[in-house]
Design an enzyme around this catalytic site. Structure first.
Site, PDB file in Angstrom:
ATOM      1  N   ASN A 275     -17.907   4.700   4.044  1.00 35.73           N
ATOM      2  CA  ASN A 275     -17.048   6.041   3.859  1.00 35.73           C
ATOM      3  C   ASN A 275     -17.410   6.310   5.764  1.00 35.73           C
ATOM      4  OD1 ASN A 275     -15.129   8.249   4.195  1.00 35.73           O
ATOM      5  ND2 ASN A 275     -14.425   7.465   2.459  1.00 35.73           N
ATOM      6  N   THR A 298     -12.630   3.440   1.784  1.00 36.87           N
ATOM      7  CA  THR A 298     -11.332   4.253   2.248  1.00 36.87           C
ATOM      8  C   THR A 298     -11.165   4.948   0.943  1.00 36.87           C
ATOM      9  OG1 THR A 298      -9.879   4.911   3.141  1.00 36.87           O
ATOM     10  CG2 THR A 298      -9.758   2.659   2.210  1.00 36.87           C
ATOM     11  N   GLU A 299     -11.073   6.644   1.442  1.00 41.89           N
ATOM     12  CA  GLU A 299     -10.945   7.730   0.083  1.00 41.89           C
ATOM     13  C   GLU A 299      -9.201   7.295  -0.501  1.00 41.89           C
ATOM     14  OE1 GLU A 299     -11.017  10.931   3.952  1.00 41.89           O
ATOM     15  OE2 GLU A 299     -12.167   8.194   3.161  1.00 41.89           O
ATOM     16  N   ASN A 300      -8.400   7.115   0.472  1.00 39.50           N
ATOM     17  CA  ASN A 300      -6.967   7.185  -0.032  1.00 39.50           C
ATOM     18  C   ASN A 300      -6.800   6.284  -1.225  1.00 39.50           C
ATOM     19  OD1 ASN A 300      -7.445   5.763   2.745  1.00 39.50           O
ATOM     20  ND2 ASN A 300      -5.787   5.234   2.935  1.00 39.50           N
TER      21      ASN A 300
END
Length: 461
Positions: A275, A298-300
């Protein structure tokens, strides 16, 4: 055997799912009353129910509690409600992307509550599942944990986070059917999927609304029993704000920052799930070659992030956590924010590369707040710092005033406690373990005496 009497066979009746009312955005806005607690989907302007928000801004509804990752952009989406003074309180993760929200918070025009992005996503999922709350190591030991109930689990300090529910949720999907089933596009799942489960009244706007039976049941993300009203609305390029074109998000790239990014890349190996935070870490993405076998997360809500496209925006491409359009590599996948942070907290992300404001000898990290400024933008930093298996910090060695960023003890608000494994600056690389900070290597052309003069923290060779 006897013959079957065909007269005993009942005729097959065609049954249809319940039809969800189709209304205009203006009609839907009339369903939101004064003082409502309202969840709003979206990440940046991607997956944001912008038409519902703009219709709501045309009403006189007031005193809203606005639960979202962020409040749109100036004059766009939730930013339009803010300008009209319709928001009383904001609960979210990253408000600093809208300067007008910062101004409203500083002036006292709105109340606000900041939550780590992963804790917020999980709190919404818990609220939607009828669960009162949960314990998480995220934010333990930081100012965001002050006053929270705590418990030590498996030797680690955890804080309690209550579930979140709302009176109404405004969400956006790419496709819907008349039974209310929803399909999201690429990274537009973000908070929409969980929010659809966590409100008493759910209004979904969708690009396309198909007859029942046209959507493949295997592809449905939100089932129709959660949705109360549908609005058909087509997003334009202008309504995506800064994510509308990747060229508006490109900043200057200098050789010093590229040197740091290249050295961080050298720490990664084939098969690593990685990430990348905003700032210098985003430069690593453009350096990765497909044959290296590094998988970007990616955290979204995306696994398999590729480099930025030469042109185009969020109408054509997914976006990363910096809200910038990116390409998708073969084998990539999409999911919602709650699942994304479950990957992080569950130890399924091998490496997180993040920026830093300060790192100290104990491996404490401060990278999200400056004293005297409102605490308005934590994003996913706390979740990543405490959840990734290995944490690499990339930052310039000193701040703009020449002050050291490698310090004996952090004086800025902490992001995570004893979490940093490696620090890469333009001057040197340091490892941090139980014995403190150790110099791994000097960057080319850097002398040891120069490094010592610009480093407050003690380190061993």
């Amino acid at each position: 055997m006897g013959s079957v009497d065909t007269n005993l066979r009942s005729p097959v009746r065609k049954l249809e799912m319940k039809q969800i009312p189709l209304v205009s955005a203006e009609e839907a806005a009339q369903l939101v009353g004064d003082g409502a607690v309202m969840m709003v989907g979206g990440f940046g302007m991607t997956g944001s129910p912008v038409h519902l928000l703009h219709a709501l801004a045309e009403t006189e509804v007031k005193d809203l509690t606005y639960i979202a990752n962020n409040i749109g952009e100036p004059g766009l989406g939730g930013g339009r409600l803010l300008r009209k003074g319709q928001i009383k309180k904001a609960i979210g993760s990253y408000f600093t992307s809208n300067r007008e929200v910062v101004e409203a918070a500083l002036s006292g025009a709105i109340e606000y509550q900041l939550l780590p992005q992963g804790s917020m996503a999980e709190a919404i999922r818990a609220g939607g599942a009828g669960i009162g709350g949960f314990y998480t190591p995220t934010a333990a030991g930081t100012v965001l944990a002050e006053g929270a109930e705590t418990k030590v689990i498996d030797g680690a300090l955890h804080i309690f986070v209550a579930g979140l529910r709302a009176d109404v949720a405004l969400i956006r999907a790419r496709r819907a059917d008349t039974a209310g089933n929803l399909v999201y596009r690429m990274t537009e799942q973000n908070f929409n999927k969980a929010m659809a489960t966590a409100a008493d009244l759910v209004i979904a706007e969708a690009e396309e609304i198909a007859p029942v039976g046209e959507l493949d049941p295997n592809h449905i993300h939100t089932t129709g029993n959660y949705v109360d009203y549908l609005v058909k609305a087509k997003t334009t390029l202008e309504e995506l704000g800064s994510s509308g074109d990747v060229r508006t998000l490109r900043g200057e790239i200098d050789e010093r920052r590229m040197r740091i990014a290249r050295r961080a890349l050298a720490e990664l190996k084939a098969g690593d799930v990685v990430n990348l935070g905003i700032g210098i870490p985003t430069l690593v993405a453009d350096l990765i070659r497909p044959e290296q076998g590094i998988i970007l997360h990616t955290e979204n809500g995306m696994l398999g992030v590729g480099p930025a496209p030469a042109a185009g925006g969020a109408l054509d491409y997914p976006v990363n956590a910096g809200k910038a359009p990116v390409t998708a590599l073969p084998g990539s996948s999409y999911f919602d924010s709650a699942d994304s942070f479950a990957m992080i907290r569950g130890g399924h992300v091998d490496v997180a590369i993040m920026g830093g404001l300060q790192v100290d000898e104990r491996g404490n990290l401060a990278n999200w707040a400056i004293p005297g400024k409102p605490l308005l933008g934590v994003g996913g930093a706390m979740d990543l710092a405490s959840g990734a298996r290995r944490l690499i910090i990339t930052m310039t060695h000193c701040n703009r005033d020449g002050g050291a960023k490698l310090v004996s003890r952090c004086t800025l608000p902490l992001t995570a406690v004893a979490a940093v494994d490696l620090v890469v600056t333009e001057l040197a690389v340091f490892a941090i373990d139980g014995q403190g900070m150790r110099l791994v290597e000097l960057m080319p052309g850097v002398r040891l005496d120069e490094l010592r003069a610009r480093t407050e923290a003690s380190f061993r060779l």
